[in-house]
Design a protein around this motif. Sequence first.
Motif, PDB file in Angstrom:
ATOM      1  N   SER A  49      -0.751 -15.331  -9.029  1.00  0.00           N
ATOM      2  CA  SER A  49      -0.961 -14.653 -10.311  1.00  0.00           C
ATOM      3  C   SER A  49      -0.268 -13.300 -10.361  1.00  0.00           C
ATOM      4  CB  SER A  49      -2.458 -14.490 -10.584  1.00  0.00           C
ATOM      5  OG  SER A  49      -3.041 -13.578  -9.668  1.00  0.00           O
ATOM      6  N   ASP A  50       0.082 -12.758  -9.192  1.00  0.00           N
ATOM      7  CA  ASP A  50       0.762 -11.454  -9.136  1.00  0.00           C
ATOM      8  C   ASP A  50       2.276 -11.582  -8.955  1.00  0.00           C
ATOM      9  OD1 ASP A  50      -1.659 -10.053  -9.334  1.00  0.00           O
ATOM     10  OD2 ASP A  50      -2.018 -10.218  -7.182  1.00  0.00           O
ATOM     11  N   VAL A  51       2.776 -12.812  -8.975  1.00  0.00           N
ATOM     12  CA  VAL A  51       4.194 -13.050  -8.714  1.00  0.00           C
ATOM     13  C   VAL A  51       5.007 -12.979 -10.000  1.00  0.00           C
ATOM     14  CG1 VAL A  51       5.868 -14.827  -8.043  1.00  0.00           C
ATOM     15  CG2 VAL A  51       3.849 -14.423  -6.638  1.00  0.00           C
ATOM     16  N   SER A  52       6.134 -12.305  -9.939  1.00  0.00           N
ATOM     17  CA  SER A  52       7.087 -12.323 -11.051  1.00  0.00           C
ATOM     18  C   SER A  52       8.423 -12.825 -10.519  1.00  0.00           C
ATOM     19  CB  SER A  52       7.248 -10.923 -11.650  1.00  0.00           C
ATOM     20  OG  SER A  52       7.735 -10.018 -10.678  1.00  0.00           O
ATOM     21  N   GLY A  53       9.223 -13.389 -11.398  1.00  0.00           N
ATOM     22  CA  GLY A  53      10.491 -13.952 -10.963  1.00  0.00           C
ATOM     23  C   GLY A  53      10.316 -15.311 -10.315  1.00  0.00           C
ATOM     24  N   ARG A  54      11.338 -15.704  -9.569  1.00  0.00           N
ATOM     25  CA  ARG A  54      11.376 -17.046  -8.986  1.00  0.00           C
ATOM     26  C   ARG A  54      11.244 -16.958  -7.468  1.00  0.00           C
ATOM     27  NH1 ARG A  54      16.342 -20.671 -11.002  1.00  0.00           N
ATOM     28  NH2 ARG A  54      15.571 -19.699 -12.925  1.00  0.00           N
ATOM     29  N   ILE A  55      10.283 -17.682  -6.903  1.00  0.00           N
ATOM     30  CA  ILE A  55      10.116 -17.700  -5.458  1.00  0.00           C
ATOM     31  C   ILE A  55      10.020 -19.129  -4.955  1.00  0.00           C
ATOM     32  CG2 ILE A  55       8.950 -15.457  -5.415  1.00  0.00           C
ATOM     33  CD1 ILE A  55       6.329 -16.964  -4.874  1.00  0.00           C
ATOM     34  N   LEU A  56      10.395 -19.314  -3.709  1.00  0.00           N
ATOM     35  CA  LEU A  56      10.247 -20.593  -3.030  1.00  0.00           C
ATOM     36  C   LEU A  56       9.284 -20.373  -1.865  1.00  0.00           C
ATOM     37  CD1 LEU A  56      12.967 -23.206  -2.296  1.00  0.00           C
ATOM     38  CD2 LEU A  56      11.301 -22.634  -0.540  1.00  0.00           C
ATOM     39  N   VAL A  57       8.138 -21.009  -1.925  1.00  0.00           N
ATOM     40  CA  VAL A  57       7.110 -20.854  -0.899  1.00  0.00           C
ATOM     41  C   VAL A  57       7.215 -22.019   0.083  1.00  0.00           C
ATOM     42  CG1 VAL A  57       4.646 -20.568  -0.439  1.00  0.00           C
ATOM     43  CG2 VAL A  57       5.617 -19.769  -2.615  1.00  0.00           C
ATOM     44  N   HIS A  58       7.220 -21.703   1.380  1.00  0.00           N
ATOM     45  CA  HIS A  58       7.303 -22.735   2.415  1.00  0.00           C
ATOM     46  C   HIS A  58       6.255 -22.447   3.489  1.00  0.00           C
ATOM     47  CE1 HIS A  58       9.295 -19.890   5.172  1.00  0.00           C
ATOM     48  NE2 HIS A  58       9.902 -19.440   4.081  1.00  0.00           N
ATOM     49  N   GLY A  59       6.202 -23.289   4.513  1.00  0.00           N
ATOM     50  CA  GLY A  59       5.290 -23.055   5.624  1.00  0.00           C
ATOM     51  C   GLY A  59       3.828 -23.170   5.245  1.00  0.00           C
ATOM     52  N   PHE A  60       3.479 -24.192   4.481  1.00  0.00           N
ATOM     53  CA  PHE A  60       2.082 -24.387   4.085  1.00  0.00           C
ATOM     54  C   PHE A  60       1.234 -24.792   5.296  1.00  0.00           C
ATOM     55  CE2 PHE A  60       4.086 -24.375   0.045  1.00  0.00           C
ATOM     56  CZ  PHE A  60       3.112 -24.122  -0.909  1.00  0.00           C
ATOM     57  N   PRO A  61      -0.041 -24.399   5.312  1.00  0.00           N
ATOM     58  CA  PRO A  61      -0.922 -24.824   6.409  1.00  0.00           C
ATOM     59  C   PRO A  61      -1.042 -26.340   6.461  1.00  0.00           C
ATOM     60  CG  PRO A  61      -1.939 -23.080   5.104  1.00  0.00           C
ATOM     61  CD  PRO A  61      -0.728 -23.527   4.343  1.00  0.00           C
ATOM     62  N   ALA A  62      -1.314 -26.875   7.634  1.00  0.00           N
ATOM     63  CA  ALA A  62      -1.448 -28.319   7.802  1.00  0.00           C
ATOM     64  C   ALA A  62      -2.548 -28.893   6.919  1.00  0.00           C
ATOM     65  CB  ALA A  62      -1.723 -28.652   9.268  1.00  0.00           C
ATOM     66  N   SER A  63      -3.590 -28.096   6.657  1.00  0.00           N
ATOM     67  CA  SER A  63      -4.700 -28.575   5.830  1.00  0.00           C
ATOM     68  C   SER A  63      -4.280 -28.798   4.382  1.00  0.00           C
ATOM     69  CB  SER A  63      -5.864 -27.586   5.882  1.00  0.00           C
ATOM     70  OG  SER A  63      -5.477 -26.321   5.396  1.00  0.00           O
ATOM     71  N   LEU A  64      -3.127 -28.242   3.986  1.00  0.00           N
ATOM     72  CA  LEU A  64      -2.606 -28.422   2.630  1.00  0.00           C
ATOM     73  C   LEU A  64      -1.366 -29.314   2.636  1.00  0.00           C
ATOM     74  CD1 LEU A  64      -2.967 -24.793   1.174  1.00  0.00           C
ATOM     75  CD2 LEU A  64      -4.593 -26.686   1.089  1.00  0.00           C
ATOM     76  N   ALA A  65      -1.241 -30.142   3.657  1.00  0.00           N
ATOM     77  CA  ALA A  65      -0.049 -30.981   3.797  1.00  0.00           C
ATOM     78  C   ALA A  65       0.010 -32.087   2.760  1.00  0.00           C
ATOM     79  CB  ALA A  65       0.013 -31.587   5.199  1.00  0.00           C
ATOM     80  N   SER A  66      -1.148 -32.565   2.288  1.00  0.00           N
ATOM     81  CA  SER A  66      -1.183 -33.719   1.396  1.00  0.00           C
ATOM     82  C   SER A  66      -0.467 -34.887   2.084  1.00  0.00           C
ATOM     83  CB  SER A  66      -0.570 -33.378   0.040  1.00  0.00           C
ATOM     84  OG  SER A  66      -0.741 -34.441  -0.869  1.00  0.00           O
ATOM     85  N   LEU A  67       0.686 -35.342   1.543  1.00  0.00           N
ATOM     86  CA  LEU A  67       1.426 -36.437   2.182  1.00  0.00           C
ATOM     87  C   LEU A  67       2.749 -35.949   2.781  1.00  0.00           C
ATOM     88  CD1 LEU A  67       0.805 -39.434  -0.238  1.00  0.00           C
ATOM     89  CD2 LEU A  67      -0.388 -38.821   1.865  1.00  0.00           C
ATOM     90  N   ALA A  68       2.781 -34.678   3.160  1.00  0.00           N
ATOM     91  CA  ALA A  68       3.969 -34.125   3.818  1.00  0.00           C
ATOM     92  C   ALA A  68       3.876 -34.313   5.322  1.00  0.00           C
ATOM     93  CB  ALA A  68       4.092 -32.635   3.500  1.00  0.00           C
ATOM     94  N   ALA A  69       5.031 -34.427   5.963  1.00  0.00           N
ATOM     95  CA  ALA A  69       5.083 -34.464   7.427  1.00  0.00           C
ATOM     96  C   ALA A  69       4.787 -33.062   7.963  1.00  0.00           C
ATOM     97  CB  ALA A  69       6.464 -34.921   7.880  1.00  0.00           C
ATOM     98  N   LEU A  70       4.440 -32.983   9.236  1.00  0.00           N
ATOM     99  CA  LEU A  70       4.184 -31.700   9.868  1.00  0.00           C
ATOM    100  C   LEU A  70       5.388 -31.275  10.696  1.00  0.00           C
ATOM    101  CD1 LEU A  70       0.476 -32.066  11.101  1.00  0.00           C
ATOM    102  CD2 LEU A  70       1.334 -31.156   8.925  1.00  0.00           C
ATOM    103  N   ARG A  71       5.638 -29.975  10.729  1.00  0.00           N
ATOM    104  CA  ARG A  71       6.711 -29.424  11.535  1.00  0.00           C
ATOM    105  C   ARG A  71       6.232 -29.233  12.970  1.00  0.00           C
ATOM    106  NH1 ARG A  71      10.691 -27.064   8.282  1.00  0.00           N
ATOM    107  NH2 ARG A  71      11.276 -25.695   9.989  1.00  0.00           N
TER     108      ARG A  71
END
Length: 287
Positions: free
Chosen positions: A168-190
């Motif tokens: 909610s405090d972000v302005s402009g365009r950002i790319l967020v990476h490195g999500f916690p494993a608990s928020l992986a959904s159907l993503a592979a883990l690094r």
Amino acid sequence: MLKEARAFFDSRGYLEVQTPSLSKSTASDPFLSSFEMLNAGETRYLQTSPEFHMKRLLAVFRRPIYQICSAFRRGEAGRLHNPEFTILEWYAPSTSALHMAELTCALIDKLHAPGKVRRTSFNQLILNTLGLDVVECDQETLISAAREFAAHADEYNALDCLYEKALSDVSGRILVHGFPASLASLAALREDGSADRFEVIIDGIEIANGCQELLDADELMRRAARDNAVRRDKGLPPIDCDSRLEAALRSGLAPVSGVALGLDRLLMLRLNRQNICEVLAFSEELA
């Protein structure tokens, strides 16, 4: 915008596909709610995303594919949500999440406007905006912090609540990476244990969500079981794991990455509107 999106993928050798909106299976995610209906006495679900069917196609065709379609999520309505919305989803074999992130930014440049993208990790974003290190904090601290602005925060959604507040405090365009494993959904883990997924955010609004896809069928079953444990704890009905998706993974699906992008939200930004209903010909109230 639809023509521009199709031209973007057609020129890159992607095949446009069409998959069912109504299916015997649906996502087990306890924070997604599907519309249900009966057909000849059997439950069917309107799809929250074409993901499962597109992965089943990939197991057969093994080539880049994309789709523009309606998706449905029960109970989601508001400034950025409509129960029926337009989703653009694409997948490519032998492609990394990093490549997909770059492709996503190029697509947004084409469909919205060129813009500089800042990259940040999930933890760094929350640390910079809320002063909280989610890696070092214990669960009780995370829940307590999240409840300062989200009364419904609990052990299952505290990280999501913190992330939403940070955005909610972000302005402009950002790319967020490195999500916690608990928020992986159907993503592979690094290798470091984080989820190999990313999100593109514009002015605090999530526009696209992508990842290196999970290929381990046994892990798929474990995650579905964990989802159903949460569902039971919340008094929600369990959702059986999609046996056809499981079979597709066991057939030897090649490494693949994919992205889902909300076209209605992107159009809202493109036209400088404040509410998603302003860019829908038929919002929930008019449908």
